[in-house]
Design a protein around this motif. Structure first.
Motif, PDB file in Angstrom:
ATOM      1  N   PHE A 160      39.838 -37.157  26.297  1.00  0.00           N
ATOM      2  CA  PHE A 160      40.491 -36.394  27.357  1.00  0.00           C
ATOM      3  C   PHE A 160      41.572 -35.480  26.791  1.00  0.00           C
ATOM      4  CE2 PHE A 160      38.590 -39.714  29.893  1.00  0.00           C
ATOM      5  CZ  PHE A 160      38.266 -39.062  31.069  1.00  0.00           C
ATOM      6  N   ARG A 161      42.409 -36.028  25.890  1.00  0.00           N
ATOM      7  CA  ARG A 161      43.502 -35.239  25.341  1.00  0.00           C
ATOM      8  C   ARG A 161      43.747 -35.603  23.880  1.00  0.00           C
ATOM      9  NH1 ARG A 161      44.536 -36.161  30.525  1.00  0.00           N
ATOM     10  NH2 ARG A 161      44.997 -34.343  31.826  1.00  0.00           N
ATOM     11  N   VAL A 162      44.355 -34.645  23.174  1.00  0.00           N
ATOM     12  CA  VAL A 162      44.698 -34.827  21.767  1.00  0.00           C
ATOM     13  C   VAL A 162      46.143 -34.397  21.570  1.00  0.00           C
ATOM     14  CG1 VAL A 162      42.331 -34.447  20.977  1.00  0.00           C
ATOM     15  CG2 VAL A 162      43.909 -32.494  21.153  1.00  0.00           C
ATOM     16  N   MET A 163      46.692 -34.675  20.383  1.00  0.00           N
ATOM     17  CA  MET A 163      48.041 -34.210  20.061  1.00  0.00           C
ATOM     18  C   MET A 163      48.148 -33.949  18.569  1.00  0.00           C
ATOM     19  SD  MET A 163      51.783 -35.845  20.873  1.00  0.00           S
ATOM     20  CE  MET A 163      53.273 -34.996  20.307  1.00  0.00           C
ATOM     21  N   ILE A 164      48.688 -32.780  18.210  1.00  0.00           N
ATOM     22  CA  ILE A 164      48.965 -32.428  16.817  1.00  0.00           C
ATOM     23  C   ILE A 164      50.435 -32.699  16.541  1.00  0.00           C
ATOM     24  CG2 ILE A 164      49.041 -30.542  15.139  1.00  0.00           C
ATOM     25  CD1 ILE A 164      46.735 -29.248  16.723  1.00  0.00           C
ATOM     26  N   ASP A 165      50.731 -33.450  15.478  1.00  0.00           N
ATOM     27  CA  ASP A 165      52.127 -33.786  15.185  1.00  0.00           C
ATOM     28  C   ASP A 165      52.709 -32.882  14.110  1.00  0.00           C
ATOM     29  OD1 ASP A 165      51.313 -34.725  12.691  1.00  0.00           O
ATOM     30  OD2 ASP A 165      51.466 -36.841  13.220  1.00  0.00           O
ATOM     31  N   GLU A 166      53.976 -33.131  13.757  1.00  0.00           N
ATOM     32  CA  GLU A 166      54.683 -32.298  12.779  1.00  0.00           C
ATOM     33  C   GLU A 166      54.176 -32.489  11.358  1.00  0.00           C
ATOM     34  OE1 GLU A 166      58.020 -34.113  15.394  1.00  0.00           O
ATOM     35  OE2 GLU A 166      55.910 -34.511  14.986  1.00  0.00           O
ATOM     36  N   CYS A 167      53.345 -33.478  11.143  1.00  0.00           N
ATOM     37  CA  CYS A 167      52.813 -33.773   9.813  1.00  0.00           C
ATOM     38  C   CYS A 167      51.407 -33.214   9.615  1.00  0.00           C
ATOM     39  CB  CYS A 167      52.815 -35.283   9.577  1.00  0.00           C
ATOM     40  SG  CYS A 167      54.450 -36.039   9.668  1.00  0.00           S
ATOM     41  N   ASP A 168      51.035 -32.241  10.439  1.00  0.00           N
ATOM     42  CA  ASP A 168      49.707 -31.624  10.360  1.00  0.00           C
ATOM     43  C   ASP A 168      48.588 -32.644  10.534  1.00  0.00           C
ATOM     44  OD1 ASP A 168      50.427 -28.927  10.050  1.00  0.00           O
ATOM     45  OD2 ASP A 168      50.834 -29.220   7.926  1.00  0.00           O
ATOM     46  N   ARG A 169      48.811 -33.576  11.465  1.00  0.00           N
ATOM     47  CA  ARG A 169      47.772 -34.549  11.802  1.00  0.00           C
ATOM     48  C   ARG A 169      47.314 -34.330  13.238  1.00  0.00           C
ATOM     49  NH1 ARG A 169      51.042 -39.973   9.988  1.00  0.00           N
ATOM     50  NH2 ARG A 169      52.447 -39.030  11.520  1.00  0.00           N
ATOM     51  N   LEU A 170      46.021 -34.375  13.442  1.00  0.00           N
ATOM     52  CA  LEU A 170      45.450 -34.307  14.781  1.00  0.00           C
ATOM     53  C   LEU A 170      45.159 -35.728  15.246  1.00  0.00           C
ATOM     54  CD1 LEU A 170      44.130 -32.723  17.183  1.00  0.00           C
ATOM     55  CD2 LEU A 170      41.967 -32.921  15.907  1.00  0.00           C
ATOM     56  N   TRP A 171      45.846 -36.161  16.301  1.00  0.00           N
ATOM     57  CA  TRP A 171      45.630 -37.501  16.862  1.00  0.00           C
ATOM     58  C   TRP A 171      44.629 -37.401  18.009  1.00  0.00           C
ATOM     59  CZ3 TRP A 171      47.583 -41.856  14.652  1.00  0.00           C
ATOM     60  CH2 TRP A 171      48.574 -41.681  13.680  1.00  0.00           C
ATOM     61  N   VAL A 172      43.574 -38.194  17.905  1.00  0.00           N
ATOM     62  CA  VAL A 172      42.477 -38.172  18.874  1.00  0.00           C
ATOM     63  C   VAL A 172      42.410 -39.523  19.565  1.00  0.00           C
ATOM     64  CG1 VAL A 172      39.993 -37.890  19.191  1.00  0.00           C
ATOM     65  CG2 VAL A 172      41.203 -36.525  17.459  1.00  0.00           C
ATOM     66  N   LEU A 173      42.530 -39.521  20.879  1.00  0.00           N
ATOM     67  CA  LEU A 173      42.441 -40.751  21.663  1.00  0.00           C
ATOM     68  C   LEU A 173      41.039 -40.832  22.250  1.00  0.00           C
ATOM     69  CD1 LEU A 173      43.875 -43.229  22.819  1.00  0.00           C
ATOM     70  CD2 LEU A 173      44.682 -41.795  24.708  1.00  0.00           C
ATOM     71  N   ASP A 174      40.205 -41.675  21.643  1.00  0.00           N
ATOM     72  CA  ASP A 174      38.795 -41.810  22.048  1.00  0.00           C
ATOM     73  C   ASP A 174      38.670 -42.986  23.003  1.00  0.00           C
ATOM     74  OD1 ASP A 174      36.083 -41.993  22.313  1.00  0.00           O
ATOM     75  OD2 ASP A 174      35.679 -42.507  20.218  1.00  0.00           O
ATOM     76  N   THR A 175      38.371 -42.689  24.263  1.00  0.00           N
ATOM     77  CA  THR A 175      38.300 -43.741  25.268  1.00  0.00           C
ATOM     78  C   THR A 175      37.049 -44.605  25.140  1.00  0.00           C
ATOM     79  OG1 THR A 175      38.705 -44.161  27.615  1.00  0.00           O
ATOM     80  CG2 THR A 175      37.107 -42.452  27.078  1.00  0.00           C
ATOM     81  N   GLY A 176      36.066 -44.163  24.344  1.00  0.00           N
ATOM     82  CA  GLY A 176      34.861 -44.967  24.126  1.00  0.00           C
ATOM     83  C   GLY A 176      33.950 -45.060  25.332  1.00  0.00           C
ATOM     84  N   ARG A 177      34.259 -44.269  26.351  1.00  0.00           N
ATOM     85  CA  ARG A 177      33.552 -44.391  27.626  1.00  0.00           C
ATOM     86  C   ARG A 177      32.517 -43.282  27.798  1.00  0.00           C
ATOM     87  NH1 ARG A 177      34.519 -46.639  32.635  1.00  0.00           N
ATOM     88  NH2 ARG A 177      36.465 -47.576  31.917  1.00  0.00           N
ATOM     89  N   LEU A 178      31.306 -43.671  28.178  1.00  0.00           N
ATOM     90  CA  LEU A 178      30.263 -42.725  28.571  1.00  0.00           C
ATOM     91  C   LEU A 178      30.012 -42.920  30.061  1.00  0.00           C
ATOM     92  CD1 LEU A 178      27.681 -42.960  25.645  1.00  0.00           C
ATOM     93  CD2 LEU A 178      29.220 -41.063  26.168  1.00  0.00           C
ATOM     94  N   LEU A 179      30.226 -41.870  30.823  1.00  0.00           N
ATOM     95  CA  LEU A 179      30.113 -41.948  32.275  1.00  0.00           C
ATOM     96  C   LEU A 179      31.046 -43.039  32.790  1.00  0.00           C
ATOM     97  CD1 LEU A 179      26.254 -41.438  32.623  1.00  0.00           C
ATOM     98  CD2 LEU A 179      28.071 -39.729  32.494  1.00  0.00           C
ATOM     99  N   GLU A 180      30.519 -44.074  33.402  1.00  0.00           N
ATOM    100  CA  GLU A 180      31.360 -45.106  34.020  1.00  0.00           C
ATOM    101  C   GLU A 180      31.472 -46.376  33.187  1.00  0.00           C
ATOM    102  OE1 GLU A 180      33.169 -44.844  36.923  1.00  0.00           O
ATOM    103  OE2 GLU A 180      32.637 -42.739  36.702  1.00  0.00           O
ATOM    104  N   GLU A 181      31.011 -46.355  31.956  1.00  0.00           N
ATOM    105  CA  GLU A 181      30.978 -47.592  31.163  1.00  0.00           C
ATOM    106  C   GLU A 181      31.552 -47.375  29.765  1.00  0.00           C
ATOM    107  OE1 GLU A 181      27.653 -50.863  29.569  1.00  0.00           O
ATOM    108  OE2 GLU A 181      27.052 -49.156  30.831  1.00  0.00           O
TER     109      GLU A 181
END
Length: 478
Positions: A160-181
């Motif tokens: 849904f969303r990501v965040m780039i920090d001051e250390c040139d890292r891209l943080w990816v929050l993977d919910t692991g969800r496909l459709l409703e599961e």
């Protein structure tokens, strides 16, 4: 219970800043599609000051999202199999990376797989166009996005969303969800943006999740930039279990924190956007970390999407694992809710370096600002910075980024999710946009702008803002 964003590339230039200037006077069509949940009743929230609003400029827009397939035959095969359904993918977040080595600017978009036909869940805007639509290149490669239900080691299932920090890292929050599961264990990933290689992977323990868990927003706090950025915490919003997962990178552990301020309000479960209405009840979604410039301990500001209130908590309290080891909801006293409210739902929010919080207003279709030195909702510290009923619908992604000239820019991803919810999305019209503007220009003449006299203002302390009132007081700036 989610969704959002974008259409039609206006002009692509090597310099992203030139791109914004080029599109200054561009006309914007209707567009907006959002996706991570809730909708609620709306009312006028913020009244603009007498100063004219600086309009946010469209830099990318889409009628439908297209992807950078290796060949036309592979694209068609994906369409034939149902893996790609043109018109279905709906981006909801944006983040921008200006490399320190003057390399090419990257514009990231997140496209969650809350409906079928989404072949890629995270990508960058390329310099290619198909039928007027900017083409999205999968990040970091196609392999990470194929066969998501197989739960490969190198996988990104749904973001849904990501965040780039001051250390040139891209943080990816993977919910692991496909459709409703939930198909694969939800995970937190960090990529090195200099090499595009994976730096860290952390699978969130099942004991901290529920079957309905939907991880939607990551916020990163770095506490020791001089020490190779190791002392890092990631705060992840779970909008369906009304909680925050706190991840300690250095100790490779996490814990869950919950409070009733993270819950949705039933009275804000119906969304009314430009004549379309639908229902959704989603909790904590918008989050942003107060800058160090505000002094004292840093605070995590947050709100449930289906609500009209704004809340905050000291990150030092969230980082105290002992508080929550036995009970995620053990410490109601550390969370504070402002007495006044914005009068409508809001999704994403973002601080600038001076402690000005930007946020969208769903029913009003505007972008507002709040000076965190003051009181939320008060006309002395809250104002409208952008007002466009066409281009600012469903502002679901928001970032404040400093460009190569050292100038702060506000980036917002907007969409027509109300049309998605109603099944009336028109693929011949613009449906998703990324808009931007320079922060100083947006704040010019606004009551939320920081001035020299505010340096001595005493910030509200825990308890000062009237937490847990059963019905938040109305705003005074409407």
């Amino acid at each position: 219970m989610w969704c959002e964003m974008c259409f039609l590339l206006i002009v692509i230039r090597t310099s992203f800043e030139l791109q914004m200037e080029k599109n200054k006077n561009m006309e914007e069509s209707r567009g907006s599609k959002f996706i991570c949940l809730l909708l609620g009743v709306c009312s006028t929230a913020v009244r603009s000051s007498l100063a004219a609003n600086e309009d946010l400029k469209v830099i990318f827009q889409w009628s439908q999202v297209e992807f950078d397939y290796p060949s036309e035959s592979i694209r068609q095969a994906d369409i034939n199999s149902g893996n790609f359904m043109p018109g279905r993918p709906a981006p909801i977040d944006v983040d921008i990376h200006y490399p320190s080595d003057n390399g090419a600017t990257k514009v990231f978009v997140a496209i969650p797989r809350f409906q079928p036909g989404v072949p890629v869940t995270l990508g960058t805007v390329s310099n290619k166009v198909r039928n007027g639509n900017p083409i999205i290149s999968p990040y970091p490669s196609w392999d990470w996005h194929t066969e998501p239900s197989k739960c490969k080691t190198d996988r990104i299932v749904s973001v849904f969303r990501v965040m780039i920090d001051e250390c040139d890292r891209l943080w990816v929050l993977d919910t692991g969800r496909l459709l409703e599961e939930i198909k694969c264990p939800p995970q937190i990933l960090a990529f090195d943006l200099k090499t595009n290689r994976l730096l860290h992977r952390y699978e969130i323990p099942s004991s901290q999740l529920e079957s309905r868990s939907t991880l939607v927003t990551p916020v990163v706090e770095i506490r020791d930039r001089r020490n190779q950025c190791h002392n890092t915490f990631v705060y992840s919003a779970d909008c369906q279990t009304y909680s925050i997962i706190v991840y300690d990178l250095q100790r490779q552990t996490s814990w869950r924190v919950s409070d009733k301020t993270m819950y949705p309000y039933p009275s804000y479960g119906t969304y009314n956007i430009k004549g379309d209405s639908f229902d959704l009840m989603d909790g904590i979604l918008g989050m942003s970390l107060s800058p160090a410039s505000l002094g004292g301990e840093r605070k995590l500001f947050y709100h449930a999407m289906s609500s009209a209130t704004e809340n905050w908590v000291y990150t030092s309290d969230l980082r105290n694992e002992t508080r929550f080891k036995q009970d995620p909801a053990s410490s109601p006293g550390i969370f504070t809710t402002y007495r006044k409210n914005r009068g409508t739902q809001s999704a994403a929010e973002a601080f600038n370096k001076d402690g000005i919080l930007f946020f969208g207003l769903m029913s009003d279709v505007k972008i507002a600002c709040f000076n965190a030195r003051g009181d939320y909702g008060d006309r002395k510290s809250t104002d409208i910075v952008a007002d466009n009923p066409v281009t600012l619908q469903f502002a679901s992604g928001m970032k404040v980024i400093k460009n190569r000239r050292g100038v702060e820019e506000l980036f917002v991803l907007t969409s027509r999710f109300q049309k998605v919810a109603a099944g009336t999305l028109n693929l011949s019209e613009i449906n998703f946009r990324i808009v931007t503007g320079e922060v100083d220009k947006l704040l010019a003449g606004k009551s939320c702008k920081v001035n020299s006299q505010q340096n001595s203002i005493v910030y509200p302390q825990a308890g000062d803002s009237g937490r847990y009132s059963s019905k938040p007081q109305g705003n005074s700036y409407a």
